[in-house]
Design an enzyme around this catalytic site. Structure first.
Site, short mmCIF file in Angstrom:
data_model
loop_
_atom_site.label_atom_id
_atom_site.label_comp_id
_atom_site.label_asym_id
_atom_site.label_seq_id
_atom_site.Cartn_x
_atom_site.Cartn_y
_atom_site.Cartn_z
N LYS A 81 1.03 -1.27 -0.02
CA LYS A 81 0.11 -0.06 0.01
C LYS A 81 0.87 1.27 -0.05
CE LYS A 81 -3.89 1.82 2.71
NZ LYS A 81 -4.76 1.34 3.94
N SER A 156 -9.88 1.43 3.00
CA SER A 156 -8.74 2.38 2.03
C SER A 156 -7.65 1.59 1.53
CB SER A 156 -8.14 3.22 2.89
OG SER A 156 -7.19 2.56 3.91
N SER A 180 -9.96 -0.84 7.28
CA SER A 180 -9.28 -0.67 5.83
C SER A 180 -8.69 -1.94 5.03
CB SER A 180 -8.48 0.52 5.91
OG SER A 180 -9.00 1.76 5.67
#
Lengths: 490, 95
Positions: A81, A156, A180
């Protein structure tokens, strides 16, 4: 004909490399080619590190041949990420604020994966500063869900979830503050685990809400997550909240029996708010566990309805403090022609941050401002204790808790974009777990009537990750939901 | 509205955000909605509840008081918007 590289589990990839069936370079190129073919459509990567991946592959091939590297992740490609700092690689956190930020150092988990002989394929798209549940707040455009490209992948960690779902990488690291990892993993039919708060060092993971943020693996199976967790979990002196406690071998107990497992179902997680289509899939999977000898009990988390309100005080308060570091002076976006220092700060921040980030900074600033602290932050921290105590009570009667990871399946792009509250309620079932600091995971259990994937959330007591992975693995041994890939990406 | 436009302007300033005038109305509406959601907390009796600062009730781990960081000034300043002779440049602060 043998199975294509992108269909292999981490274990089979590793074994294939070590048996000489294919090289690290071949594995790396297989994934780079898939990224080249599919990323334009999915927008799951902000940066693809093709050149450095190929250079790493050559080096790791050599080291494996010389017998210098033979660990469980030696030679395995992975994605990060884009909030994990990666030395000499663009690290944007999905924000214009860091559009040009090339990190001068590696996050702890990036260091660990490098040392284990992993090959970084690239950096995944994400909601800006990890604030969002649909990946639509990214300054680099929304990510599309491989199961229906008109739908969001969740957020997210939406880029990582789409990446793994379309098999553009065999594993990705995400982060989870209020859901997330779990919500996007659920939307994309993959397995993901948010370990106990403090299990994995947050060093070099760009901070959102420090008392909640936790890194975790996202991959097709629980076994893949266990292998990855073995590499990244453990004490790191550079994160003062990193826990000094031995890390078990998470793969060693995957095959333990789950006979007699006591599963608690919180009645609040099956009440109003849960889409009935999702509820039906969850209930079917619960019956499957029951058929395998699990004992199902209803439990209650009476304060869980307060979790979303509490979270929207605690997380923004911590975010407003953490994001005060972006001042246009030491790194990040700086406005043109600042008139004075105040103008430099105010315009750099207004221009660099997107709307959702600014909303949360302002809510946090308001909640922490003079005269409001007791009514907001202190009150929220007290209710947080009540939420934690609810879980402690429930764990007196049951081994683990199960329920939905999200109230719905993946929704259409744009459907909730202009309604922050509707978006916040996406994390209804994951936020209580985050506030308590407990480990939570999700694993695929089938498809709703709309054809989109549903994930089961599994919550364990503190540091029970091995047991949770064991339970999900046992389920995956006799089901094939987790191996299903959208036809277009097969 | 749980928060007024004047309060939103003040909070934007406290947060060092140069809020544009045409954004005030939308932020006021959105922040009010969030504060309405948060207001559910008011009804909860929290007398005598110890605030939870950390889920594991850990104590702060201490380390030896020795130098552990080496000098990375060059690498860190390489990502700064503007530097000169090893210093960060900002607009003139003192007249």
């Amino acid at each position: 004909m043998s199975d294509p590289i992108h269909s292999l589990s981490l274990k089979k990839l590793r074994d294939g490399i070590h048996a000489g069936n294919f090289s690290v370079m071949e594995a790396t190129d297989a994934y780079l080619e898939r990224i080249a073919n599919f990323n334009e459509e999915l927008n799951a990567f902000i940066t693809v590190t093709r050149d450095s991946a190929q250079a790493q592959a050559v080096e790791i091939d050599n080291r494996i041949r010389k017998g210098e590297l033979d660990g469980a992740m030696a030679g395995l490609p992975y994605a990060l990420k884009d909030l994990f700092c990666s030395k000499d690689v663009l690290t944007t956190c999905g924000s214009n604020m860091l559009r040009n930020f090339v990190s001068p150092y590696d996050a702890h988990v990036a260091e660990r994966l490098k040392a284990a002989g992993g090959v970084l394929l690239g950096k995944n798209n994400m909601d800006e500063f990890a604030m969002g549940s649909s990946n639509e707040t990214s300054a680099f455009g929304n990510v599309r869900n491989p199961w229906d490209t008109d739908c969001v992948p969740g957020g997210s960690s939406g880029g990582g979830a789409a990446t793994v779902a379309a098999r553009l990488a065999p594993v990705a690291l995400g982060s989870d503050t209020g859901g997330s990892i779990r919500q996007p993993a659920s939307f994309c039919n993959i397995t993901g685990i948010k370990p106990t708060y403090g299990r994995i060092s947050r060093y070099g993971m760009i901070a959102f809400a420090s008392s909640l943020d936790q890194c975790g693996p996202m991959a097709p199976s629980a076994e893949d997550c266990a292998i990855t967790l073995n590499v990244i979990a453990g004490l790191d002196a550079r994160d003062s909240t990193s826990v000094d406690r031995p890390v078990p071998d998470y793969t060693a107990t995957l095959n333990d029996s789950i006979d007699g497992l006591k599963i608690g179902l919180p009645k609040e997680f099956f009440a109003e708010g849960l889409n009935p289509q999702v509820g039906a899939v969850i209930e079917r999977a619960i019956k499957e566990f029951e058929a395998r000898g699990a004992i199902i009990k209803e439990v209650t988390l009476p304060n869980s309805h307060l979790a979303v309100p509490v979270y929207y005080v605690v997380a923004p308060a911590e975010c407003s403090s953490n994001l005060s570091r972006f001042d246009g002076v030491r790194f990040g976006h700086r406005c043109e022609n600042p008139q004075d220092l105040k103008d430099l700060y105010e315009r750099s921040r207004w221009e660099g941050f997107g709307a959702e980030v600014k909303r949360r900074i302002m809510i946090g600033t308001y909640a922490l401002s003079a005269g409001y602290y007791d009514a907001y932050y202190l009150k929220a921290q007290k209710i947080r204790r009540l939420i934690q105590q609810d879980f402690a009570e429930a764990f007196k009667d049951v081994d683990v808790i199960m329920g939905p990871s999200a109230p719905t399946t993946a929704f259409k792009l744009g459907a909730k974009k202009d309604d922050p509250i509707a978006m916040y309620l996406e994390d209804l079932y994951t936020i209580p777990v985050s506030l308590a600091g407990l480990p939570g995971m999700t694993f695929p259990i089938g498809f709703a009537a709309d054809g989109l994937p549903v994930g089961m959330q599994l919550v364990g007591n503190y540091f029970e990750e091995a047991r949770m992975l064991n339970i999900a693995h046992q389920y995956q041994l006799s089901t094939d939901w987790h191996t299903q890939v959208p036809a277009k990406f097969a | 509205m749980a928060i007024s436009e004047a309060e939103v302007r003040k909070v934007a300033h406290l947060a060092r955000l140069a809020m544009t005038e045409d954004s005030v109305e939308a932020y006021t509406r959105n922040l009010s909605n969030i504060l309405d959601l948060v207001a559910q907390m008011e009804a909860v009796d929290t007398d005598g509840v110890v605030p939870m600062a950390h889920p594991l009730d850990m104590t702060q781990r201490l380390r030896e008081d020795v130098v552990t960081e080496t000098n990375h000034r060059e690498a860190y300043q390489a990502v700064a918007p503007e530097t000169e002779d090893g210093l960060y440049l900002v607009p003139k602060v003192i007249e």
